[in-house]
Design a protein around this motif. Structure first.
Motif, short mmCIF file in Angstrom:
data_model
loop_
_atom_site.label_atom_id
_atom_site.label_comp_id
_atom_site.label_asym_id
_atom_site.label_seq_id
_atom_site.Cartn_x
_atom_site.Cartn_y
_atom_site.Cartn_z
N ASP A 103 -11.85 10.48 -1.36
CA ASP A 103 -13.04 9.45 -1.25
C ASP A 103 -12.99 8.36 -0.69
N HIS A 104 -11.73 7.89 -0.25
CA HIS A 104 -11.54 6.71 0.81
C HIS A 104 -11.33 6.85 2.00
N LEU A 105 -11.11 8.33 2.38
CA LEU A 105 -10.48 8.76 3.78
C LEU A 105 -11.15 7.99 4.91
N ALA A 106 -12.36 8.07 4.60
CA ALA A 106 -13.24 7.43 6.03
C ALA A 106 -12.80 5.82 6.11
N ASP A 161 -5.35 12.90 -5.09
CA ASP A 161 -6.00 13.62 -3.69
C ASP A 161 -7.44 13.24 -3.89
N SER A 162 -8.38 13.07 -4.99
CA SER A 162 -9.45 12.84 -5.13
C SER A 162 -9.85 11.46 -4.60
N LEU A 166 -7.18 1.43 9.10
CA LEU A 166 -6.01 1.83 10.06
C LEU A 166 -6.32 1.56 11.72
N CYS A 167 -7.46 2.10 11.99
CA CYS A 167 -7.69 2.20 13.37
C CYS A 167 -7.99 0.69 13.90
N VAL A 216 0.97 -1.26 -0.03
CA VAL A 216 0.12 -0.12 -0.24
C VAL A 216 0.83 1.26 -0.07
N ASP A 217 0.62 2.28 -0.87
CA ASP A 217 1.48 3.41 -1.27
C ASP A 217 0.51 4.28 -1.51
N VAL A 218 -0.09 5.17 -0.53
CA VAL A 218 -0.90 6.42 -0.79
C VAL A 218 -0.40 7.43 -1.17
N SER A 219 1.07 7.57 -1.50
CA SER A 219 1.76 8.65 -1.99
C SER A 219 1.41 8.70 -3.51
N GLY A 220 1.13 7.69 -3.95
CA GLY A 220 0.71 7.50 -5.25
C GLY A 220 -0.76 7.82 -5.68
#
Length: 68
Positions: free
Chosen positions: A32-35, A27-28, A41-42, A20-24
């Protein structure tokens, strides 16, 4: 779950997370997947903490491996 299966599952999770590499991510996509990402992660944090606390409760220390 046997001890060997438990360790294999933890290693598999670590390997999967290494992919998993969220740096790539755009932003959208991150927005969209932040929640969902935050919830995952929690949950991972809670489960890793639970396992680590159970090890410590038995009097063992968790230490980073020494590089060979």
């Amino acid at each position: 779950m046997s001890s060997n299966e438990g360790i294999a599952a933890l290693r598999a999770a670590g390997i999967a997370l290494g992919d998993v590499d969220v740096s790539g991510w755009e932003d959208s996509a991150l927005t969209d997947h932040l929640a969902e990402l935050s919830a995952a992660l929690c949950e991972l944090d809670a489960q890793l903490t639970r396992v680590a606390e159970a090890v410590r409760a038995r009097g063992y220390r968790i230490a980073e491996p020494v590089p060979a």
